[in-house]
Motif scaffolding. Structure first.
Motif, PDB file in Angstrom:
ATOM      1  N   SER A 118     -50.205-160.593 -11.600  1.00 14.75           N
ATOM      2  CA  SER A 118     -49.373-159.392 -11.528  1.00 14.75           C
ATOM      3  C   SER A 118     -48.752-159.241 -10.149  1.00 14.75           C
ATOM      4  O   SER A 118     -49.421-159.394  -9.130  1.00 14.75           O
ATOM      5  CB  SER A 118     -50.205-158.147 -11.841  1.00 14.75           C
ATOM      6  OG  SER A 118     -49.434-156.983 -11.657  1.00 14.75           O
ATOM      7  N   THR A 119     -47.455-158.929 -10.124  1.00 13.47           N
ATOM      8  CA  THR A 119     -46.780-158.646  -8.855  1.00 13.47           C
ATOM      9  C   THR A 119     -46.594-157.138  -8.652  1.00 13.47           C
ATOM     10  O   THR A 119     -45.946-156.730  -7.690  1.00 13.47           O
ATOM     11  CB  THR A 119     -45.402-159.336  -8.821  1.00 13.47           C
ATOM     12  OG1 THR A 119     -44.621-158.892  -9.940  1.00 13.47           O
ATOM     13  CG2 THR A 119     -45.549-160.851  -8.876  1.00 13.47           C
ATOM     14  N   ASP A 120     -47.164-156.344  -9.548  1.00  4.91           N
ATOM     15  CA  ASP A 120     -47.049-154.890  -9.434  1.00  4.91           C
ATOM     16  C   ASP A 120     -48.131-154.339  -8.505  1.00  4.91           C
ATOM     17  O   ASP A 120     -49.323-154.530  -8.747  1.00  4.91           O
ATOM     18  CB  ASP A 120     -47.178-154.234 -10.810  1.00  4.91           C
ATOM     19  CG  ASP A 120     -46.040-154.606 -11.744  1.00  4.91           C
ATOM     20  OD1 ASP A 120     -44.924-154.856 -11.234  1.00  4.91           O
ATOM     21  OD2 ASP A 120     -46.268-154.672 -12.968  1.00  4.91           O
ATOM     22  N   LEU A 121     -47.700-153.655  -7.456  1.00  5.12           N
ATOM     23  CA  LEU A 121     -48.629-153.094  -6.483  1.00  5.12           C
ATOM     24  C   LEU A 121     -49.442-151.963  -7.104  1.00  5.12           C
ATOM     25  O   LEU A 121     -48.900-151.059  -7.742  1.00  5.12           O
ATOM     26  CB  LEU A 121     -47.851-152.576  -5.280  1.00  5.12           C
ATOM     27  CG  LEU A 121     -48.650-151.812  -4.216  1.00  5.12           C
ATOM     28  CD1 LEU A 121     -49.665-152.727  -3.542  1.00  5.12           C
ATOM     29  CD2 LEU A 121     -47.708-151.202  -3.177  1.00  5.12           C
ATOM     30  N   LEU A 122     -50.753-152.025  -6.902  1.00  7.78           N
ATOM     31  CA  LEU A 122     -51.656-150.938  -7.282  1.00  7.78           C
ATOM     32  C   LEU A 122     -52.610-150.702  -6.130  1.00  7.78           C
ATOM     33  O   LEU A 122     -53.233-151.641  -5.628  1.00  7.78           O
ATOM     34  CB  LEU A 122     -52.446-151.303  -8.543  1.00  7.78           C
ATOM     35  CG  LEU A 122     -53.604-150.347  -8.909  1.00  7.78           C
ATOM     36  CD1 LEU A 122     -53.044-149.015  -9.412  1.00  7.78           C
ATOM     37  CD2 LEU A 122     -54.522-150.966  -9.956  1.00  7.78           C
ATOM     38  N   PHE A 123     -52.724-149.467  -5.685  1.00  2.00           N
ATOM     39  CA  PHE A 123     -53.686-149.129  -4.638  1.00  2.00           C
ATOM     40  C   PHE A 123     -53.952-147.637  -4.732  1.00  2.00           C
ATOM     41  O   PHE A 123     -53.266-146.816  -4.114  1.00  2.00           O
ATOM     42  CB  PHE A 123     -53.159-149.508  -3.248  1.00  2.00           C
ATOM     43  CG  PHE A 123     -54.244-149.807  -2.254  1.00  2.00           C
ATOM     44  CD1 PHE A 123     -54.784-151.077  -2.136  1.00  2.00           C
ATOM     45  CD2 PHE A 123     -54.748-148.806  -1.431  1.00  2.00           C
ATOM     46  CE1 PHE A 123     -55.790-151.362  -1.225  1.00  2.00           C
ATOM     47  CE2 PHE A 123     -55.759-149.073  -0.521  1.00  2.00           C
ATOM     48  CZ  PHE A 123     -56.287-150.352  -0.417  1.00  2.00           C
ATOM     49  N   ASP A 124     -54.942-147.271  -5.538  1.00  4.31           N
ATOM     50  CA  ASP A 124     -55.252-145.864  -5.734  1.00  4.31           C
ATOM     51  C   ASP A 124     -56.736-145.718  -6.053  1.00  4.31           C
ATOM     52  O   ASP A 124     -57.518-146.662  -5.839  1.00  4.31           O
ATOM     53  CB  ASP A 124     -54.358-145.243  -6.814  1.00  4.31           C
ATOM     54  CG  ASP A 124     -54.489-145.909  -8.183  1.00  4.31           C
ATOM     55  OD1 ASP A 124     -55.549-146.519  -8.466  1.00  4.31           O
ATOM     56  OD2 ASP A 124     -53.537-145.820  -8.984  1.00  4.31           O
TER      57      ASP A 124
END
Length: 216
Positions: A118-124
Motif C-alpha cells: 500500500s502507498t496510502d499513508l496511515l498514521f493514527d
C-alpha cells in the motif's frame, strides 16, 4: 569443543547482510508517558548512507498514542515543558526524539515494500502504514542504536510491527516482515519485541554449551 568455538567465530565474523543490519525496540522512559500507555523506541544499526524506511503497525487490539500537539514526525522541543506527553507521541524520525535533534525527515506515503503493497499513508490511533527518508541532500552515514521511530501503545495493545530499511550501495534491505529476512516485531501489552536473529540466538546457545562443558 574446539569445533564449537570455531563455529562461533565464523558467526561473529560474517554478518547476515549489509546495509541495515539490525532493528530492535527498547522501552522509553519519562514522566510524560500517558497513563495506560507503553512507549517503545525503535532503533536500527546500519552501514552506508541511510535511505528509505517503511513501517507498518498492525494492531489487533489496543491503540497507538497520538498527541494533540504532535504529528507523524518528531515533536517540537519547545512544547515539551508545557506539554510533557508530546515527547511520547508516536512518530518516525531520522535520529532524534525532537525536531531539532533529528535530521530533516521526509514522509513520502505508505509502505510499498511491505506486505499489502500500500502507498496510502496511515498514521493514527489505529496503527501505521508509513514510508520516510532523510530530507533531500541529507546524508546519514553508519549508525548504531539509531532512533528511527517512537511508538507509544496502549498497555492492552496486541499486534505486529513490520519494518523495511535500506542504505546506499546495497541491494539487500532489511525486511522485518512475513517472508522477510528478519523477525517480525511482536506487540504484547503495548511492548514491542523483535526476536533475535538466528545467528545471535545460536551464539547464545553456544555460550551456554561452553559454560556447561566447563562446569563438567
Amino acid at each position: 569443543m574446539r569445533n564449537i568455538l570455531s563455529l562461533a567465530v565464523l558467526l561473529v565474523a560474517a554478518p547476515a547482510f549489509a546495509g541495515v543490519t539490525n532493528v530492535q525496540a527498547v522501552l522509553a522512559e519519562g514522566a510524560g508517558i500517558p497513563a495506560g500507555f507503553v512507549s517503545n523506541d525503535i532503533l536500527i544499526d546500519f552501514e552506508g548512507n541511510l535511505r528509505g524506511q517503511q513501517m507498518i503497525v498492525a494492531l489487533s487490539q489496543g491503540t497507538m498514542y497520538q498527541d494533540a500537539f504532535g504529528s507523524n514526525t518528531a515533536p517540537t522541543a519547545a512544547l515539551i515543558p508545557a506539554f510533557p506527553a508530546v515527547a511520547f507521541d508516536s512518530f518516525v524520525t531520522v535520529g532524534g526524539a525532537t525536531a531539532s535533534s533529528s535530521q530533516a525527515t521526509l514522509v513520502v506515503g505508505g509502505a510499498p515494500n511491505l506486505p499489502g503493497d500500500s502507498t496510502d499513508l496511515l498514521f493514527d490511533t489505529t496503527g501505521a502504514n508509513i514510508a520516510w527518508a532523510p530530507g533531500t541532500g541529507v546524508n546519514v552515514p553508519n549508525g548504531t542504536g539509531y532512533l528511527t521511530a517512537r511508538l507509544t501503545l496502549s498497555d492492552d495493545a496486541v499486534g505486529e510491527v513490520w519494518y523495511f530499511g535500506s542504505t546506499s550501495g546495497t541491494d539487500d534491505p532489511l525486511v522485518a516482515a512475513p517472508g522477510g529476512n528478519f523477525p517480525v516485531g511482536l506487540i504484547q501489552g503495548g511492548a514491542v519485541t523483535f526476536i533475535p536473529e538466528p545467528a545471535t540466538a545460536m551464539l547464545a546457545g553456544l555460550a551456554l554449551v561452553g559454560f556447561v562443558a566447563r562446569r563438567r
